[in-house]
Design an enzyme around this catalytic site. Structure first.
Site, PDB file in Angstrom:
ATOM      1  N   SER A  88      -9.665   1.367   2.958  1.00 16.66           N
ATOM      2  CA  SER A  88      -8.942   2.168   2.095  1.00 16.66           C
ATOM      3  C   SER A  88      -7.947   1.361   1.289  1.00 16.66           C
ATOM      4  O   SER A  88      -7.461   1.830   0.197  1.00 16.66           O
ATOM      5  CB  SER A  88      -8.216   3.198   2.987  1.00 16.66           C
ATOM      6  OG  SER A  88      -7.253   2.759   3.987  1.00 16.66           O
ATOM      7  N   SER A 117      -9.830  -0.796   7.223  1.00 19.50           N
ATOM      8  CA  SER A 117      -9.295  -0.477   5.857  1.00 19.50           C
ATOM      9  C   SER A 117      -8.401  -1.901   5.133  1.00 19.50           C
ATOM     10  O   SER A 117      -8.196  -1.958   4.125  1.00 19.50           O
ATOM     11  CB  SER A 117      -8.674   0.567   5.939  1.00 19.50           C
ATOM     12  OG  SER A 117      -9.155   1.778   5.855  1.00 19.50           O
ATOM     13  N   LYS A 119       0.863  -1.239   0.072  1.00 20.24           N
ATOM     14  CA  LYS A 119       0.063   0.025  -0.041  1.00 20.24           C
ATOM     15  C   LYS A 119       0.910   1.367  -0.018  1.00 20.24           C
ATOM     16  O   LYS A 119       1.972   1.287   0.768  1.00 20.24           O
ATOM     17  CB  LYS A 119      -1.036   0.272   1.306  1.00 20.24           C
ATOM     18  CG  LYS A 119      -2.151   1.101   1.236  1.00 20.24           C
ATOM     19  CD  LYS A 119      -2.977   0.824   2.451  1.00 20.24           C
ATOM     20  CE  LYS A 119      -3.910   2.007   2.855  1.00 20.24           C
ATOM     21  NZ  LYS A 119      -4.786   1.546   3.865  1.00 20.24           N
TER      22      LYS A 119
END
Lengths: 489, 485
Positions: B151, B175, B76
């Site tokens: 997310s 997330s 990420k």
């Protein structure tokens, strides 16, 4: 001892006003590295050379508490006779400024590390206790430099993240003199403890000054103004005088005092409004989630307490008891740890009382003259003690001692050597002295007759002649005795 | 040869160890997949040259004793990576190249893996659908027009589409778990403090926690073992002995007590979610676990509490993005204040601005007690609910999300309906305890659905074991057709 009375009031047309002052002193913690990062804290480094990723708030950087700074705050708290809180919390104080990289300052708000304490001041009208409200730890900000370029501001982050102790007093101070004594006492205590170097030129000690005035005898406080970031005692005093007079004038003219933050313009010697209460920042304090609450073990506090050095108040008592000094002398000699160390070394090797007199006289005058700290004194405590001892034993007179002192300063030699090589030893042999005095009297027979017919003042003339003829070395006491004896006969 | 990239991390590690495939060939296979999957928009940055170089180095001097020998991994874009652009999905960091490596990624690399690229995510991890990223929406490989969750949407999409053998995300309110649920993958949010936060772009410091996203429970155990560990640079890091999650993984859950919280049955929940939950309960019961009805009475306050605490911390954490030292700076602005205003207006997207405003508001003088302080008190009550329950049970079973993946644009105009997506995941973050989501079924449209297992603090091994048992018995298989290539 007769004491003076406290008498600092501002006179207005409608009466006398008392000035109420509280100080928020920012003292830089003496530590090798910053409060939450490993960056060094040395003064005077090239701009932005002591800045870590944490100090400049890069993404993902986290603060880690520097344990030495915690210990220094606890030591200072103990030195202020204050309550040490086993539980304290670091909060974020949020505001935007170019030299505040995180966009918040890590400080302590609701739960400071140190609670209430007190500081004793020696004033001419007696001793006065000043309450300490709290002491908390916080980060310093960086420095914005506006005058290096006409259109840009430069930022130096060397100071960003350095540990500060904010020491908040109660509104117990009542005059510029008390502020002077308070700052000096705080500075002295912290220097004894080794927790702050107290160097005001380098910004290690600064203060926000809260000032209000009230009619003499009033119980309620007036509206206060806060004068931000004043960095010398002299400026604090000037700012207070100006501000108090300004407030009295407002009151006398029937106007309101706005609670506001002001700054002191050192060039114009006036305070000016920075922002009013309405414009005051909302700092949005909240506990810093990157740091756990600080829990201090009682054991650590106790250990720190045990290892504290003797502090000025205690030392003063001891000096009075142990060395027979009066309160004034003791006060002066404990004001700085280095001075008290010097004195104790001298006192050990010589007369305690005479040592105090001579230190506070000639030594201090010389240091003051040369702008030197006692730690940089060109005359060592050992040599100084020898000098004091030579006076005490009658080997040299006080007048000669002054001469020897000057030579010591020039050559760095020890006083014994100087006295011997220059032949400055006091003439204390009664026979030799008597012979010398007899000769002087026979040379001045007319004056002897005048003296005997009642002109007492001529005694001084004879002493002067003896001193002149002996090169100042005649033992004054002995000279007096012999002169009196011979003049009687 | 069969496609290596659709296998599990564990299987791939075995193949590398037995020299059935070289690190270089493995890396090339993923690069090929990534290049043909641009439509999914899962990557913000790729580091192919560097990855191939690392793979070559590994093949020349392999060390097969490592946990992740020669394994390329995409992560990420919230993890700072040394000399590689790190954006956090935001315009304000569009030019930011850190000089440092986050502790978590450093741990991964020191276990033998290397970086394949940086994955798209919601801006500053604020979002539940990956629609707030400055770098565009990410597509869920499960179906065109579907969000991958958020997310960590780039992470879930890349993982499900075989663009990385495993990945890591961050979980502040769900997330990791919600995108895992939306893509039929496994995601674990560890105990707060198990993985270091150092070098991760902060959203809400007291809630943020990095965790693994994988295809299987076993992979999840391997990744967790590789990335976790005490870090003295993070004051909230837990100092404890490292666990061997993968070695200790076992599927015998007989006698374990599983709590079923009644508060997780919410109104208007699709019946598939209910059925999935029932399915999970039955599997556990059949395997000899004991189901116990429990109550977590403050659950209904979790979402409002979260949407006070998280924005409050975010409003302060994001203050450092001011254009002064790094990142985007507006060219406009005649003084400092105007420079701030323009920089932050142009640098941040709407959702980030919304949360900064909420956070600033709830911390403001006069509102602090009513919002922030009260939220902190409620947070303690929520934590206490869990603490009380865990005196009687070993773990809690719930659905991961109240729905399957939704369509792009479906919820963007209504932030509250978007926030409601986190209703089952948020309480865990507030309590600081671990939870994992594993795929256990599909809805009517064939979209994956996840079950959530919640454990007490530092009980990762136990929920992994229970997940392992469910995984073996639920018959879920992620059948994604590569429609994008």
């Amino acid at each position: 001892m007769s004491k003076e009375k406290f008498n600092y009031f501002i006179k207005g047309d409608k009466g006398k006003y008392e000035v109420v002052i509280g100080l928020e002193v920012h003292a830089q913690v003496l530590s090798k590295s910053k409060l939450f990062s490993g960056s060094p804290t040395k003064f005077g480094a090239a701009p932005n050379n002591q800045v870590s990723l944490i100090d400049s708030a890069f993404p993902g950087m986290l603060p880690v508490i520097n344990e030495e700074c915690i210990k220094q705050a606890v030591r200072t708290g103990l030195g202020l006779n204050a309550k040490i809180n086993n539980y304290s919390v670091f909060d974020r104080k949020n505001y935007f400024y170019a030299d505040l990289p995180q966009g918040y300052q890590i400080s302590q708000y609701k739960h400071p590390i140190v609670g209430e304490g007190k500081v004793l001041l020696d004033m001419p009208y007696g001793s006065k206790e000043i309450g300490i409200e709290r002491l908390h730890l916080e980060q310093d900000a960086g420095k914005s430099i506006h005058d290096m370029d006409p259109s840009n501001t430069y930022v130096d982050l060397n100071r960003s993240g350095i540990a500060l102790m904010e020491i908040v007093s109660k509104p117990d101070l009542r005059s510029p003199d008390e502020v002077n004594a308070y700052i000096k006492k705080l500075r002295s205590i912290m220097r004894y403890l080794g927790t702050c170097d107290g160097n005001m030129q380098e910004g290690s000690l600064r203060a926000d000054v809260n000032v209000s005035v009230r009619k003499e005898g009033d119980k309620n406080f007036g509206t206060r103004c806060e004068i931000k970031n004043v960095n010398s005692i002299k400026f604090m005093q000037m700012a207070i005088e100006y501000e108090a007079a300004r407030q009295v004038e407002l009151i006398e003219n029937g106007k309101e005092i706005d609670q506001e933050t002001r700054l002191f313009d050192t060039k114009k010697n006036e305070t000016r409004s920075m922002r009013s209460k309405e414009d005051a920042h909302d700092y949005r304090y909240f506990p810093d989630p990157d740091l756990l609450p600080l829990k201090l073990e009682q054991k650590l506090i106790d250990e720190l307490k045990k290892s504290l050095p003797e502090l000025p108040d205690k030392k003063k008592e001891r000096f009075i008891k142990e060395y027979g000094l009066n309160a004034y002398e003791a006060n002066v000699l404990v004001s700085e740890k280095e001075i008290s160390d010097y004195y104790e070394e001298v006192a050990k090797l010589s007369d305690k009382k005479l040592a105090a007199t001579w230190m506070m006289g000639d030594l201090f005058a010389m240091l003051n003259d040369k702008g030197l700290d006692i730690s940089k004194s060109p005359i060592s405590a050992k040599h100084f003690a020898e000098l004091v001892q030579s006076i005490k034993s009658g080997e040299i007179s006080g007048r000669i001692a002054k001469e020897v002192f000057e030579i010591m300063l020039e050559t760095g030699d020890n006083p014994k050597k100087i006295i011997e090589s220059k032949g400055l030893k006091q003439q204390s042999d009664p026979k030799k002295l008597e012979k010398m005095i007899s000769e002087i009297l026979s040379k001045n027979k007319d004056k002897v007759v005048q003296y005997k017919s009642g002109k007492d003042k001529l005694f001084g003339f004879f002493v002067g002649q003896v001193m002149k003829s002996s090169g100042g070395k005649a033992n004054p006491q002995l000279t007096n005795e012999i002169l009196k004896k011979l003049l009687k006969g | 040869m069969a496609d290596i990239t659709n296998q599990s991390l564990n299987e791939i590690i075995e193949k590398v160890k037995t020299k059935k495939i070289s690190s270089t060939d493995l890396t090339k296979a993923y690069i090929k997949n990534i290049e043909s999957a641009k439509k999914l928009n899962a990557f913000i940055t790729t580091t192919f040259d560097q990855a191939l170089e690392k793979a070559k180095q590994f093949d020349n001097k392999p060390n097969f004793n490592q946990l992740l020998p020669g394994i390329p991994l995409a992560v990420k874009d919230l993890f700072c990576t040394e000399n590689i652009k790190t954006t956090a999905g935001s315009n304000i960091l569009n030019n930011f190249i850190p000089s440092y490596e986050s502790t978590v990624t450093k741990n991964l690399w020191s276990n033998g893996s290397f970086l394949l690229g940086k994955l798209n995510c919601d801006e500053f991890a604020m979002g539940s659908s990956n629609e707030t990223s400055h770098y565009g929406n990410v597509i869920n490989p499960v179906g065109d027009q579907l969000v991958p969750g958020g997310s960590s949407g780039g992470s879930s999409s890349a993982l499900a589409a075989d663009l990385t053998p495993a990945t890591i995300g961050t979980d502040t309110g769900g997330s990791i778990r919600q995108p895992a649920s939306f893509t039929g993958t496994v995601g674990l949010k560890p105990t707060y403090g198990l993985c270091s936060r150092w070098g991760i772009v902060a959203f809400a410091s007291s809630l943020d926690q990095a965790g693994p996203m994988t295809k299987t429970i076993k992979d999840c155990a391997i990744m967790l073992e590789s990335m976790s560990g005490f870090d003295e640079k993070d004051s909230t890091s837990i100092n404890k002995k490292k666990e061997q999650y993968s070695k200790n993984l076992k599927d015998n859950i007989k006698g374990l007590k599983i709590g079923i919280p009644k508060e997780y049955r919410v109104d208007n929940m699709p019946k598939e979610i209910d059925e999935l939950w029932e399915k999970g309960k039955k599997i556990l019961k059949d395997l000899g676990a004991q189901l116990i009805d429990i109550s977590l009475p403050h659950t209904k306050y979790a979402l409002p509490t979260y949407y006070i605490v998280a924005p409050a911390e975010a409003s302060s954490n994001l203050a450092r993005y001011d254009g002064v030292r790094y990142g985007y700076r507006s060219k406009q602005g005649k003084d400092l204040i105007e420079m701030y205003e323009k920089t932050r207006s142009e640098g941040f997207g709407d959702e980030v601005k919304r949360r900064i405003l909420i956070g600033t508001y709830v911390l403001s003088s006069g509102y602090y007690d009513a919002y922030y302080l009260k939220a902190q008190k409620v947070r303690q009550l929520i934590k206490k609910d869990f603490d009380d329950s865990f005196t009687k049970i070993d773990a809690i079973l719930t659905p991961s999300t109240p729905s399957s993946a939704f369509k792009i644009g479906e919820k963007t105009s209504d932030p509250v309906s978007m926030y409601l997506n986190d209703i089952f995941t948020v309480p865990v973050n507030l309590a600081g305890i671990p939870a994992l989501s594993l795929p256990a079924g599909v809805d009517e449209q064939g979209y994956p659905l996840g079950l959530q297992l919640i454990g007490k603090a530092l009980d990762e091994q136990k929920i992994l074991n229970i997940g392992y048992a469910i995984e073996k018995n639920c018959g879920f298989k992620n059948e994604i057709k590569k429609w994008w290539s």
